[in-house]
Motif scaffolding. Sequence first.
Motif, short mmCIF file in Angstrom:
data_model
loop_
_atom_site.label_atom_id
_atom_site.label_comp_id
_atom_site.label_asym_id
_atom_site.label_seq_id
_atom_site.Cartn_x
_atom_site.Cartn_y
_atom_site.Cartn_z
N GLY A 89 -14.66 36.08 27.20
CA GLY A 89 -15.28 36.30 25.91
C GLY A 89 -14.35 36.24 24.72
N GLY A 90 -14.30 37.32 23.99
CA GLY A 90 -13.50 37.39 22.78
C GLY A 90 -14.35 37.78 21.57
N PRO A 91 -14.91 36.77 20.84
CA PRO A 91 -14.75 35.33 21.06
C PRO A 91 -13.32 34.89 20.75
CG PRO A 91 -15.91 35.75 19.00
CD PRO A 91 -15.76 37.08 19.67
N GLY A 92 -12.86 33.91 21.52
CA GLY A 92 -11.52 33.39 21.31
C GLY A 92 -10.59 33.60 22.49
N CYS A 93 -11.10 34.16 23.61
CA CYS A 93 -10.25 34.42 24.77
C CYS A 93 -10.41 33.33 25.82
CB CYS A 93 -10.56 35.78 25.37
SG CYS A 93 -10.18 37.14 24.25
N SER A 94 -9.29 32.94 26.42
CA SER A 94 -9.27 31.86 27.40
C SER A 94 -9.87 32.30 28.73
CB SER A 94 -7.82 31.43 27.64
OG SER A 94 -7.71 30.59 28.77
N ILE A 185 -24.20 30.36 35.80
CA ILE A 185 -23.25 30.64 34.72
C ILE A 185 -22.86 32.11 34.85
CG2 ILE A 185 -22.79 30.45 32.26
CD1 ILE A 185 -25.48 28.91 32.05
N ALA A 186 -21.56 32.40 34.69
CA ALA A 186 -21.09 33.78 34.76
C ALA A 186 -20.07 34.02 33.67
CB ALA A 186 -20.47 34.05 36.14
N GLY A 187 -20.00 35.24 33.19
CA GLY A 187 -19.01 35.58 32.17
C GLY A 187 -19.03 37.05 31.86
N GLU A 188 -18.07 37.49 31.06
CA GLU A 188 -17.97 38.91 30.75
C GLU A 188 -17.64 39.11 29.27
OE1 GLU A 188 -14.85 40.12 33.40
OE2 GLU A 188 -13.26 39.52 32.03
N SER A 189 -17.87 40.34 28.81
CA SER A 189 -17.56 40.76 27.45
C SER A 189 -18.37 39.91 26.44
CB SER A 189 -16.06 40.66 27.21
OG SER A 189 -15.70 41.33 26.03
N TYR A 190 -17.70 39.22 25.50
CA TYR A 190 -18.46 38.43 24.53
C TYR A 190 -19.19 37.25 25.19
CZ TYR A 190 -19.98 36.72 20.04
OH TYR A 190 -20.77 36.34 18.98
N ALA A 191 -18.83 36.94 26.42
CA ALA A 191 -19.60 35.92 27.15
C ALA A 191 -21.01 36.42 27.45
CB ALA A 191 -18.89 35.51 28.43
N GLY A 192 -21.26 37.71 27.17
CA GLY A 192 -22.64 38.20 27.19
C GLY A 192 -23.49 37.47 26.16
N ILE A 193 -22.84 36.84 25.18
CA ILE A 193 -23.51 35.95 24.22
C ILE A 193 -23.46 34.51 24.73
CG2 ILE A 193 -23.59 35.14 21.83
CD1 ILE A 193 -24.10 38.14 22.08
N TYR A 194 -22.27 34.09 25.18
CA TYR A 194 -22.11 32.70 25.65
C TYR A 194 -23.09 32.35 26.76
CZ TYR A 194 -17.38 32.71 23.49
OH TYR A 194 -16.30 32.77 22.63
N VAL A 195 -23.25 33.25 27.75
CA VAL A 195 -24.00 32.92 28.97
C VAL A 195 -25.48 32.67 28.69
CG1 VAL A 195 -24.74 33.77 31.23
CG2 VAL A 195 -22.34 33.99 30.54
N PRO A 196 -26.23 33.61 28.09
CA PRO A 196 -27.65 33.34 27.86
C PRO A 196 -27.92 32.24 26.85
CG PRO A 196 -27.03 35.49 26.97
CD PRO A 196 -25.87 35.00 27.75
N THR A 197 -27.05 32.09 25.84
CA THR A 197 -27.28 31.00 24.88
C THR A 197 -27.06 29.64 25.54
OG1 THR A 197 -25.02 31.28 24.03
CG2 THR A 197 -26.80 32.32 22.79
N LEU A 198 -26.05 29.54 26.41
CA LEU A 198 -25.81 28.29 27.14
C LEU A 198 -26.95 28.02 28.12
CD1 LEU A 198 -24.20 25.85 28.12
CD2 LEU A 198 -22.88 27.41 29.58
N ALA A 199 -27.37 29.05 28.85
CA ALA A 199 -28.48 28.87 29.79
C ALA A 199 -29.72 28.36 29.07
CB ALA A 199 -28.79 30.19 30.50
N SER A 200 -29.99 28.90 27.89
CA SER A 200 -31.15 28.45 27.10
C SER A 200 -31.00 27.00 26.66
CB SER A 200 -31.33 29.36 25.88
OG SER A 200 -31.61 30.68 26.28
#
Length: 421
Positions: A89-94, A185-200
């Motif tokens: 996540g981050g946003p901005g984390c590798s 799709i899996a992720g953590e932290s700010y990827a709580g935003i990345y994951v559902p938006t990408l899935a959609s």
Amino acid sequence: MAKAYNFTPNLIKIQLILIIVLFLCFTVSKSAPQNSLVTQLPGFSGTFPSKHYSGYVTIDESHRKKLYYYFVESERNPSQDPVVLWLNGGPGCSSLDGFVYEHGPFNFEAAKTKEGLPKLHLNSYSWSKVSNIIYLDSPSGVGYSYSHNTTDYDTGDIKTASDTHTFLLKWFEVYKEFATNPFFIAGESYAGIYVPTLASEIVKGLDTGVKPVINLKGYLVGNGVTDDKFDGNALIPFAHGMGLISDELYQEIVAQCAGNYYDVTSDGCDLLLSKVNQNDEVATAWLNDKAVRKALHADDENVAGPWELCTGRIAYNHDAGSMIKYHKNLTARGYRALIYSGDHDMCVPYTGSEAWTKSVGYKVVDEWRPWMCNDQVAGFTQGYEKNLTFLTIKGSGHTVPEYKPREALYFYSRFLSGQSV
């Protein structure tokens, strides 16, 4: 007597030519790019337990905008096992954070000298034990990913989802042999935003006939940012309940803030909250080493910039709002979702995730109960209709696979196979 003709040699030649053509076609369409194969890594002297690939996918030719990935084939059955995209996540984390510190194929032992590189050992709890996994640096400007047009570093939720979808479509064109595998799709932290938006975004593509078809089955979110109010207002009660702040300070905050710890309107509340808020050398040294970058097929530092765990070179706009509506839409469409939380995480407290999953309004089909791993209570879980599951991991902080690798591999394996813990 009529002359007899022997067609056997010609038939044999034709058959051989057909076999060669079919073999070449099969090889072209069913083989990952050999120039992306990772054959060795500085610090590791053993044999890789599966094939590894890495490199760039250009998602915008005019800007020469590239996203970097590291792909680990499953150690079990790569042709059948799920393909999982991992996002930090981050946003901005590798996402190489997940590779180095959490569930990648190696454990990293810090170097004994300042100038030395860490030693790598095989990770018994790598998620590649049961799945193919793509670690993606996203958005552009994060990790090894970069663009030749720096305006691309001004981005947000919606653009990031679109770019990552473009990456996946191009990636599956190259790695055609994995196109029919189940995809998560899996992720953590700010990827709580990345994951559902990408899935959609993927679902929109499926609805409109975008090719190649991505075989999306579900998603996992760990200690994920979801909703500003639910996440923000969970912090103070959680910190008090865990004994991290005194009862006196808690009572003062309650009185000053009136239960609102997210959208603060009082100076007195803001001052008290500041009292509550009063690693990474291994990855940084290893991933910036010239030999490592070369082995990982990452562009030189003077082109792509230095690798940083979390970068400050992107300007990011949280423009997608609350994720609750995304989760509702996705689970209503039949996609499976696991929302998991370390119960000692103060960054995104599990109490906020527990509250928003309840707020969706689905019927409980698996009442709150402990789940077991290695004959020990590993946490608690509650299952809802439409394949939405909430799960806690006992004693874990923000990055669950780092704190509890055995338990993480266990629930991850069960979820991918469609089983409850």
